[in-house]
Scaffold this motif. Structure first.
Motif, PDB file in Angstrom:
ATOM      1  N   ARG A 220       0.901  -1.442  -0.073  1.00 33.31           N
ATOM      2  CA  ARG A 220      -0.435   0.127  -0.204  1.00 33.31           C
ATOM      3  C   ARG A 220       1.018   1.876   0.387  1.00 33.31           C
ATOM      4  O   ARG A 220       0.440   1.902  -0.665  1.00 33.31           O
ATOM      5  N   SER A 221       1.797   1.356   0.495  1.00 29.51           N
ATOM      6  CA  SER A 221       3.408   2.277   0.434  1.00 29.51           C
ATOM      7  C   SER A 221       3.993   2.157  -0.662  1.00 29.51           C
ATOM      8  O   SER A 221       4.829   3.463  -0.979  1.00 29.51           O
ATOM      9  N   LEU A 222       3.743   1.802  -2.007  1.00 30.69           N
ATOM     10  CA  LEU A 222       5.079   1.893  -2.963  1.00 30.69           C
ATOM     11  C   LEU A 222       3.411   1.542  -4.172  1.00 30.69           C
ATOM     12  O   LEU A 222       2.451   0.851  -4.476  1.00 30.69           O
ATOM     13  N   PRO A 223       2.816   2.892  -4.686  1.00 32.78           N
ATOM     14  CA  PRO A 223       2.384   3.242  -5.552  1.00 32.78           C
ATOM     15  C   PRO A 223       3.061   2.539  -7.018  1.00 32.78           C
ATOM     16  O   PRO A 223       1.659   2.184  -7.783  1.00 32.78           O
ATOM     17  N   ALA A 224       4.446   2.155  -7.372  1.00 36.91           N
ATOM     18  CA  ALA A 224       3.966   1.965  -8.379  1.00 36.91           C
ATOM     19  C   ALA A 224       3.387   0.015  -8.057  1.00 36.91           C
ATOM     20  O   ALA A 224       3.263  -0.181  -9.713  1.00 36.91           O
ATOM     21  N   GLN A 225       3.170  -0.645  -7.201  1.00 33.74           N
ATOM     22  CA  GLN A 225       2.517  -1.805  -7.208  1.00 33.74           C
ATOM     23  C   GLN A 225       1.574  -2.201  -7.519  1.00 33.74           C
ATOM     24  O   GLN A 225       0.392  -3.744  -7.156  1.00 33.74           O
ATOM     25  N   HIS A 226       0.187  -0.948  -7.311  1.00 33.79           N
ATOM     26  CA  HIS A 226      -0.900  -1.325  -7.512  1.00 33.79           C
ATOM     27  C   HIS A 226      -1.759  -2.234  -5.651  1.00 33.79           C
ATOM     28  O   HIS A 226      -1.999  -2.796  -5.586  1.00 33.79           O
ATOM     29  N   GLY A 227      -0.881  -1.965  -4.849  1.00 34.53           N
ATOM     30  CA  GLY A 227      -1.384  -2.079  -3.644  1.00 34.53           C
ATOM     31  C   GLY A 227      -1.818  -1.978  -2.701  1.00 34.53           C
ATOM     32  O   GLY A 227      -3.221  -2.776  -1.382  1.00 34.53           O
ATOM     33  N   SER A 228      -3.484  -0.714  -3.318  1.00 39.28           N
ATOM     34  CA  SER A 228      -3.844  -0.033  -2.309  1.00 39.28           C
ATOM     35  C   SER A 228      -5.194  -0.813  -2.955  1.00 39.28           C
ATOM     36  O   SER A 228      -5.033  -2.321  -3.977  1.00 39.28           O
ATOM     37  N   GLY A 321      -8.843  10.799 -11.446  1.00 38.05           N
ATOM     38  CA  GLY A 321      -9.549  11.330  -9.739  1.00 38.05           C
ATOM     39  C   GLY A 321      -8.877  10.389  -8.598  1.00 38.05           C
ATOM     40  O   GLY A 321      -9.738   9.887  -8.026  1.00 38.05           O
ATOM     41  N   TRP A 322      -7.853   9.983  -8.793  1.00 38.93           N
ATOM     42  CA  TRP A 322      -7.534   8.449  -8.043  1.00 38.93           C
ATOM     43  C   TRP A 322      -5.919   8.556  -7.241  1.00 38.93           C
ATOM     44  O   TRP A 322      -5.116   9.524  -8.259  1.00 38.93           O
ATOM     45  N   LEU A 323      -5.971   8.430  -6.035  1.00 39.61           N
ATOM     46  CA  LEU A 323      -4.597   8.584  -5.945  1.00 39.61           C
ATOM     47  C   LEU A 323      -4.167   7.202  -4.466  1.00 39.61           C
ATOM     48  O   LEU A 323      -5.464   7.665  -3.576  1.00 39.61           O
ATOM     49  N   PRO A 324      -3.104   7.017  -4.545  1.00 43.76           N
ATOM     50  CA  PRO A 324      -2.906   5.952  -3.334  1.00 43.76           C
ATOM     51  C   PRO A 324      -3.444   6.494  -2.104  1.00 43.76           C
ATOM     52  O   PRO A 324      -3.126   7.860  -2.234  1.00 43.76           O
ATOM     53  N   HIS A 325      -3.474   6.081  -0.980  1.00 43.64           N
ATOM     54  CA  HIS A 325      -3.534   6.958   0.228  1.00 43.64           C
ATOM     55  C   HIS A 325      -1.741   7.887   0.367  1.00 43.64           C
ATOM     56  O   HIS A 325      -1.616   8.652   0.824  1.00 43.64           O
ATOM     57  N   SER A 326      -0.665   6.630   0.067  1.00 45.36           N
ATOM     58  CA  SER A 326       0.440   7.299   0.914  1.00 45.36           C
ATOM     59  C   SER A 326       0.872   8.223   0.076  1.00 45.36           C
ATOM     60  O   SER A 326       1.649   9.246   0.037  1.00 45.36           O
ATOM     61  N   LEU A 327       0.494   8.125  -1.390  1.00 44.52           N
ATOM     62  CA  LEU A 327       0.720   9.840  -2.424  1.00 44.52           C
ATOM     63  C   LEU A 327      -0.454  10.843  -1.948  1.00 44.52           C
ATOM     64  O   LEU A 327       0.186  11.638  -1.740  1.00 44.52           O
ATOM     65  N   ARG A 379       4.691  19.916  12.842  1.00 51.34           N
ATOM     66  CA  ARG A 379       5.194  19.965  11.113  1.00 51.34           C
ATOM     67  C   ARG A 379       6.276  18.925  11.647  1.00 51.34           C
ATOM     68  O   ARG A 379       7.309  19.825  12.435  1.00 51.34           O
ATOM     69  N   GLN A 380       6.768  17.873  10.995  1.00 51.35           N
ATOM     70  CA  GLN A 380       7.861  17.339  11.169  1.00 51.35           C
ATOM     71  C   GLN A 380       8.939  18.134   9.886  1.00 51.35           C
ATOM     72  O   GLN A 380       8.156  18.168   8.339  1.00 51.35           O
ATOM     73  N   PRO A 381      10.008  18.414  10.036  1.00 54.83           N
ATOM     74  CA  PRO A 381      10.947  18.312   8.962  1.00 54.83           C
ATOM     75  C   PRO A 381      10.875  17.516   7.574  1.00 54.83           C
ATOM     76  O   PRO A 381      10.198  16.372   7.657  1.00 54.83           O
ATOM     77  N   PHE A 382      10.258  17.602   6.081  1.00 54.01           N
ATOM     78  CA  PHE A 382       9.698  16.907   4.856  1.00 54.01           C
ATOM     79  C   PHE A 382      10.497  16.847   4.033  1.00 54.01           C
ATOM     80  O   PHE A 382      11.332  17.986   3.113  1.00 54.01           O
ATOM     81  N   ASN A 383      11.887  16.182   3.807  1.00 54.21           N
ATOM     82  CA  ASN A 383      12.524  16.045   2.219  1.00 54.21           C
ATOM     83  C   ASN A 383      11.209  14.959   1.514  1.00 54.21           C
ATOM     84  O   ASN A 383      11.720  14.152   1.160  1.00 54.21           O
ATOM     85  N   PRO A 384      11.242  15.802   0.236  1.00 52.81           N
ATOM     86  CA  PRO A 384      11.012  15.217  -0.331  1.00 52.81           C
ATOM     87  C   PRO A 384      11.490  14.276  -1.712  1.00 52.81           C
ATOM     88  O   PRO A 384      10.815  13.335  -2.074  1.00 52.81           O
ATOM     89  N   GLN A 389      12.280   8.455  -2.529  1.00 53.27           N
ATOM     90  CA  GLN A 389      13.176   7.156  -2.358  1.00 53.27           C
ATOM     91  C   GLN A 389      12.243   6.343  -1.870  1.00 53.27           C
ATOM     92  O   GLN A 389      12.792   4.891  -2.462  1.00 53.27           O
ATOM     93  N   LYS A 390      12.121   6.652  -0.954  1.00 55.83           N
ATOM     94  CA  LYS A 390      11.063   5.891   0.231  1.00 55.83           C
ATOM     95  C   LYS A 390      10.139   4.856  -0.939  1.00 55.83           C
ATOM     96  O   LYS A 390       9.225   3.853  -0.881  1.00 55.83           O
ATOM     97  N   LEU A 391       8.625   6.005  -1.649  1.00 52.22           N
ATOM     98  CA  LEU A 391       7.576   5.168  -1.435  1.00 52.22           C
ATOM     99  C   LEU A 391       7.808   5.067  -3.432  1.00 52.22           C
ATOM    100  O   LEU A 391       6.889   4.055  -3.539  1.00 52.22           O
ATOM    101  N   ASP A 392       9.228   5.044  -4.110  1.00 53.55           N
ATOM    102  CA  ASP A 392       9.455   4.892  -5.175  1.00 53.55           C
ATOM    103  C   ASP A 392      10.305   4.871  -5.756  1.00 53.55           C
ATOM    104  O   ASP A 392      10.914   5.080  -6.633  1.00 53.55           O
ATOM    105  N   PRO A 393      10.677   3.408  -4.627  1.00 53.37           N
ATOM    106  CA  PRO A 393      12.305   3.011  -4.995  1.00 53.37           C
ATOM    107  C   PRO A 393      13.174   3.347  -6.117  1.00 53.37           C
ATOM    108  O   PRO A 393      14.008   3.482  -6.717  1.00 53.37           O
ATOM    109  N   ASP A 394      12.606   2.864  -7.216  1.00 52.68           N
ATOM    110  CA  ASP A 394      13.338   2.913  -8.440  1.00 52.68           C
ATOM    111  C   ASP A 394      12.832   3.181  -9.474  1.00 52.68           C
ATOM    112  O   ASP A 394      13.403   2.982 -10.737  1.00 52.68           O
TER     113      ASP A 394
END
Length: 438
Positions: A220-228, A321-327, A379-384, A389-394
């Motif tokens: 579910r955290s890897l949008p390229a994998q259609h996990g949701s 009109g769609w995004l997985p929750h992680s994105l 609010r935490q520091p956010f490094n896009p 790299q975490k959500l779409d490693p390759d």
């Protein structure tokens, strides 16, 4: 002498399976008719309207198999329901409660000699039981989830939906007057849907998702994998019962992450029923007005910020009109933390784009992304780049939606501006802001 009927007003419950309003109406012993009233135009995008139309078409077929016509009306809901009830000589209108009391409709129907019967639906647990504090940060959700989930496990341990249709329904429908048996469904313009509407599609989607349940916590955290699961539009429009979704997953360890997702959905609806002013205005301590930077807002909306994962996600949202929750979380945190945007502007854009838009979850998740769920700003520091790299490693998701960057390797694709002098980025823009300066 004409026969009195019972009118079922379908709202966010466009199905026949585990449908409390339909079941309650069938117990009346009178012939049944269905009614749907289109929401006002401002609440509908072309995608939502077409999803609803597909759902109504499917519902119409299922109801017709039971001899129940489905009427579709537009305009003011109170007026449309009252006029249809009068036309059908309805002795009773049955519908799902919206939590607002429905006093105006009740008063109009009573003048016609018609009773309004509201039933609970859409939630696994009733509100006003589990929200203990006026905040909605992670500690507040964790406390809610413990109590809410314990109640669900106990209540739904041996849950089974009531059978549909009931055995005596056919005899009831034989008494429906001939002049009420025919109802049409207006045609609406087609729209591109990656998630089709209707109860049949919802059941198919659920069946396809269940074998992937053990992998859901990771995928579910890897949008390229259609996990949701992609079931949220069906839960929003009620083509799938939330009780059916819970029961289908069972109580195995594999279901924990999915049940957490259902808990978050329910948390927001409980919270904003209890604190409705926070839905639009936010917590009182965080209501200082901000000035939107229109250029940055437009760049974010159009997917041209120069940050590849954010741009790929926003283009996917625009096109489908769609995004997985992680994105959704990534785009919200990026907009608030990197671009300095206000959560209201971001929430408004998502409200206009999302097929599965639901006011409580949308507002709550945006305020949480802005760090405004507690007494103090969290609010935490956010490094896009790190999050990309975490959500779409390759870089697979980025390449799919930003083909001009498809030739970049997995190291460079997350921050192409660092290699702009060495590689051709095919006109892809430089970052609109430096995230390190925020």
């Amino acid at each position: 002498m004409s026969v009195p009927t019972t009118l079922v007003w379908f709202r966010h419950d466009l199905r026949t399976d585990d449908q409390p309003a339909l079941q309650a109406a069938a117990r009346s012993g009178r012939p049944l008719l269905g009614l749907y009233v289109w929401p006002n135009e401002g609440a509908l995008t072309a995608r939502r309207r077409y999803f609803i139309w597909q759902s109504l078409r499917d519902l119409q077929v299922r109801l017709a198999e039971c001899g129940i016509p489905l009427y579709v009306r537009e305009g003011n809901p109170v007026q449309a329901v009252a006029e249809t009830a009068a036309h059908c000589r309805a002795a009773e209108v049955v519908c799902a409660s919206d939590g607002a009391g429905q006093g105006a409709l009740r008063a109009v129907l009573e003048k016609q000699g018609c009773r309004l019967h509201s039933v609970a639906d859409g939630l696994l647990q009733p509100p006003f039981q589990f929200i203990r504090a006026p905040y909605f940060n992670e500690p507040a959700f964790a406390a809610f989830q413990v109590a809410w989930q314990a109640a669900c496990v106990e209540q739904y341990a041996a849950w089974q939906a009531s059978a549909w249709p009931p055995p005596d329904l056919a005899a009831q429908q034989q008494r429906l007057p001939e002049n009420l048996k025919t109802a049409g469904l207006p045609v609406v313009p087609r729209a591109v849907l990656t998630i089709p509407g209707g109860e049949t599609a919802a059941r198919r989607q659920l069946a396809e998702f269940l074998p992937r349940l053990p992998y859901y916590p990771v995928l579910r955290s890897l949008p390229a994998q259609h996990g949701s699961s992609q079931l949220s539009p069906h839960l929003v429009f009620g083509t799938l019962s939330v009780r059916r979704a819970w029961a289908a997953a069972g109580n195995s360890p594999d279901a924990a992450a999915w049940q957490e997702a259902l808990a978050r959905r329910e948390f927001w609806r409980h919270y904003f029923r209890q604190y409705p002013d926070v839905l639009r205005q936010g917590l009182p301590e965080h209501r200082a007005a901000g000035q939107a930077n229109q250029a940055l807002l437009a760049a974010w909306q159009q997917g041209i910020t120069g940050y590849p994962l954010a741009d790929a996600a926003m283009r996917l949202l625009r096109d489908t009109g769609w995004l997985p929750h992680s994105l959704r979380r990534f785009c919200a945190a990026f907009f608030c933390s990197v671009l300095g945007g206000s959560w209201q502007d971001g929430a408004d854009w998502f409200a206009r784009q999302l097929l599965d838009f639901e006011p409580a979850a949308n507002s709550g998740n945006w305020q949480l992304a802005a760090g405004l769920g507690g007494k103090r700003v969290e609010r935490q520091p956010f490094n896009p780049v790190v999050w990309s790299q975490k959500l779409d490693p390759d870089g697979q998701f980025i390449r799919r939606h930003l083909p001009q960057l498809a030739h970049l390797n997995s190291r460079r694709i997350h921050a192409p501006w660092l290699a702009a002098a060495e590689v051709n980025t095919n006109g892809y823009p430089a970052p609109v802001v430096d995230y390190r300066a925020r």
